[in-house]
Design a protein around this motif. Structure first.
Motif, PDB file in Angstrom:
ATOM      1  N   TYR A   1      -1.369  -0.708   9.441  1.00  0.00           N
ATOM      2  CA  TYR A   1      -0.896  -1.920   8.764  1.00  0.00           C
ATOM      3  C   TYR A   1      -0.932  -3.127   9.701  1.00  0.00           C
TER       4      TYR A   1
ATOM      5  N   ASP B   1       0.869  -9.521  -1.152  1.00  0.00           N
ATOM      6  CA  ASP B   1       1.601  -8.281  -0.903  1.00  0.00           C
ATOM      7  C   ASP B   1       1.648  -8.056   0.605  1.00  0.00           C
TER       8      ASP B   1
ATOM      9  N   ARG C   1       2.306   0.237   4.052  1.00  0.00           N
ATOM     10  CA  ARG C   1       1.931   0.671   2.695  1.00  0.00           C
ATOM     11  C   ARG C   1       0.854  -0.177   2.032  1.00  0.00           C
ATOM     12  N   ARG C   2       0.986  -1.503   2.115  1.00  0.00           N
ATOM     13  CA  ARG C   2       0.077  -2.331   1.319  1.00  0.00           C
ATOM     14  C   ARG C   2       0.006  -3.752   1.863  1.00  0.00           C
TER      15      ARG C   2
ATOM     16  N   THR D   1      -7.207  -5.912  -1.592  1.00  0.00           N
ATOM     17  CA  THR D   1      -6.024  -5.110  -1.307  1.00  0.00           C
ATOM     18  C   THR D   1      -6.384  -3.994  -0.327  1.00  0.00           C
ATOM     19  N   TYR D   2      -5.411  -3.672   0.495  1.00  0.00           N
ATOM     20  CA  TYR D   2      -5.485  -2.550   1.429  1.00  0.00           C
ATOM     21  C   TYR D   2      -4.257  -1.696   1.162  1.00  0.00           C
ATOM     22  N   SER D   3      -4.482  -0.497   0.630  1.00  0.00           N
ATOM     23  CA  SER D   3      -3.390   0.432   0.356  1.00  0.00           C
ATOM     24  C   SER D   3      -3.427   1.542   1.394  1.00  0.00           C
TER      25      SER D   3
END
Length: 152
Positions: free
Chosen positions: A19, A72, A77-78, A94-96
């Motif tokens: 992250y 976000d 997490r995200r 998005t990066y999950s």
């Protein structure tokens, strides 16, 4: 709505470490295929929901810039942001991050948000006629670089 392009990779590193690499646009620029640099805007020194940043992008001899807004920011997490050019919506990224046995699985996805009338201008700026295919290739490269950096 399904993403225009997506990819995933297993990374042998803690979700929080991954992250940190993707949630700072300046770091993310070093991983992404087309992005040359990112600069935080509005005097921001940290990245939270609402933070804006300018991305400078390059593909061959073509260069263009965009302004993104973080939507976000959930540590470990995200991370996600919306991209605009001249105030016109371009994309959402998005990066999950999902915990896994020896680290985590990272899924990178994008949605093309460009209005139809803007597609010709985008092609002139970027030289890309099939953005979905190009982004699928770029995502694979970005995720591979992320894995290498996170596991180093």
């Amino acid at each position: 709505m399904q993403p225009t392009a997506t990819g995933e990779i297993t990374v042998n590193a803690a979700p929080e470490s991954v992250y940190e690499l993707i949630s700072d646009p300046r770091s993310l620029a070093g991983l992404a295929e087309e992005t040359v640099s990112c600069t935080l805007l509005d005097g921001a020194t940290t990245v939270t929901i609402g933070t804006r940043f300018r991305g400078v992008n390059r593909r061959g001899v073509r260069r263009w810039s965009t302004v993104s807004t973080v939507t976000d920011a959930a540590p470990g997490r995200r991370f996600a942001f919306n991209v605009a050019s001249m105030g016109i919506p371009v994309s959402r990224w998005t990066y999950s991050i999902t915990p896994a046995e020896n680290g985590c699985v990272v899924t990178e996805s994008t949605w093309d948000r460009r209005p139809r009338w803007f597609l010709g201008l985008a092609y002139l700026a970027t030289g890309v006629s099939d953005r979905g295919r190009t982004n699928t290739e770029n995502i694979a490269t970005t995720l591979r670089r992320l894995k290498e950096k996170a596991e180093a």
